[in-house]
Design an enzyme around this catalytic site. Structure first.
Site, PDB file in Angstrom:
ATOM      1  N   GLU A  47      44.536  37.465  36.748  1.00 57.80           N
ATOM      2  CA  GLU A  47      45.915  38.215  37.821  1.00 57.80           C
ATOM      3  C   GLU A  47      45.617  37.134  39.330  1.00 57.80           C
ATOM      4  OE1 GLU A  47      42.624  40.715  39.284  1.00 57.80           O
ATOM      5  OE2 GLU A  47      43.192  39.885  37.176  1.00 57.80           O
TER       6      GLU A  47
ATOM      7  N   CYS B 259      36.465  41.727  34.379  1.00 60.83           N
ATOM      8  CA  CYS B 259      35.893  41.957  35.762  1.00 60.83           C
ATOM      9  C   CYS B 259      34.429  42.956  34.926  1.00 60.83           C
ATOM     10  CB  CYS B 259      36.371  42.213  36.982  1.00 60.83           C
ATOM     11  SG  CYS B 259      34.515  41.685  38.168  1.00 60.83           S
TER      12      CYS B 259
ATOM     13  N   HIS C 133      38.901  36.657  36.965  1.00 58.80           N
ATOM     14  CA  HIS C 133      40.929  38.288  37.067  1.00 58.80           C
ATOM     15  C   HIS C 133      41.358  36.944  36.836  1.00 58.80           C
ATOM     16  CE1 HIS C 133      38.860  41.516  39.542  1.00 58.80           C
ATOM     17  NE2 HIS C 133      37.713  40.493  39.920  1.00 58.80           N
TER      18      HIS C 133
END
Length: 196
Positions: free
Chosen positions: A180, A76, A178
């Site tokens: 994650e 990001c 993202h």
């Protein structure tokens, strides 16, 4: 082992939770002199690119990051830091790649920020997306984007315009989404990065 750049501008909890789920070992990088103990480096980031760059400068990590020859992944804002300049705060960034970070405002007819799931076209041949479908969905939250440039692009996304959602130059990689927070595809990408 992964070294996470800890400069006060990253969403570290979500990232470490994902790495824990994958049983990938990690530690925090608080200064340039402790990067040697890690095989891979991740630059997380949320918020303002200009402020993030200022924090990197204050922490004394800028030169150490630019000198790295091991695999580096910016996430990001961490990806945006790899570019030359950001319209966010009119900030000069790490300039690892000759591309700029631009604002969506007035360029697209859609809501800003770009938030939610979107497909990522990763039809290019690269190790970061190995085993991931070429049009897999990943989770985005951003108001600024990296201008599409085929020289550095590993994957692109369309949101009113075509932008680079994954980039690479030598050992430096970046993803605008993202991983994650992106389920199985995101976890596969993190595993792939650790195998580079």
């Amino acid at each position: 082992m992964i070294g996470i750049i800890n400069y006060g501008a990253g969403n570290i909890f979500s990232l470490t939770a994902a790495l824990d789920r994958l049983s990938l070992k990690y530690g925090m990088v608080n200064a340039g002199d402790n990067m040697d103990r890690y095989s891979h480096i991740i630059i997380p980031g949320v918020g303002h690119a200009g402020a993030a760059m200022q924090k990197l400068q204050t922490s004394g990590l800028v030169n150490s990051i630019k000198a790295l020859t091991k695999p580096v992944l910016g996430i990001c804002v961490g990806m945006q830091l790899l570019t030359r300049h950001s319209e966010e705060g009119n900030a000069q960034l790490l300039h690892i790649m000759d591309i700029d970070t631009l604002h969506f405002a007035h360029k697209i007819p859609y809501k800003v920020p770009h938030m939610g799931w979107n497909s990522v076209n990763s039809s290019y041949d690269n190790n970061l997306f190995k085993g991931i479908p070429a049009d897999a969905y990943f989770y985005f939250v951003h108001s600024y984007f990296i201008e599409y440039n085929p020289t550095f692009t590993l994957a692109y996304t369309t949101y009113g315009l075509k932008f680079s959602s994954a980039i690479q130059f030598n050992n430096f990689y970046g993803v605008q989404f993202h991983p994650e927070k992106s389920g199985e595809a995101g976890e596969q990408l993190l595993k792939n990065f650790c195998a580079i």
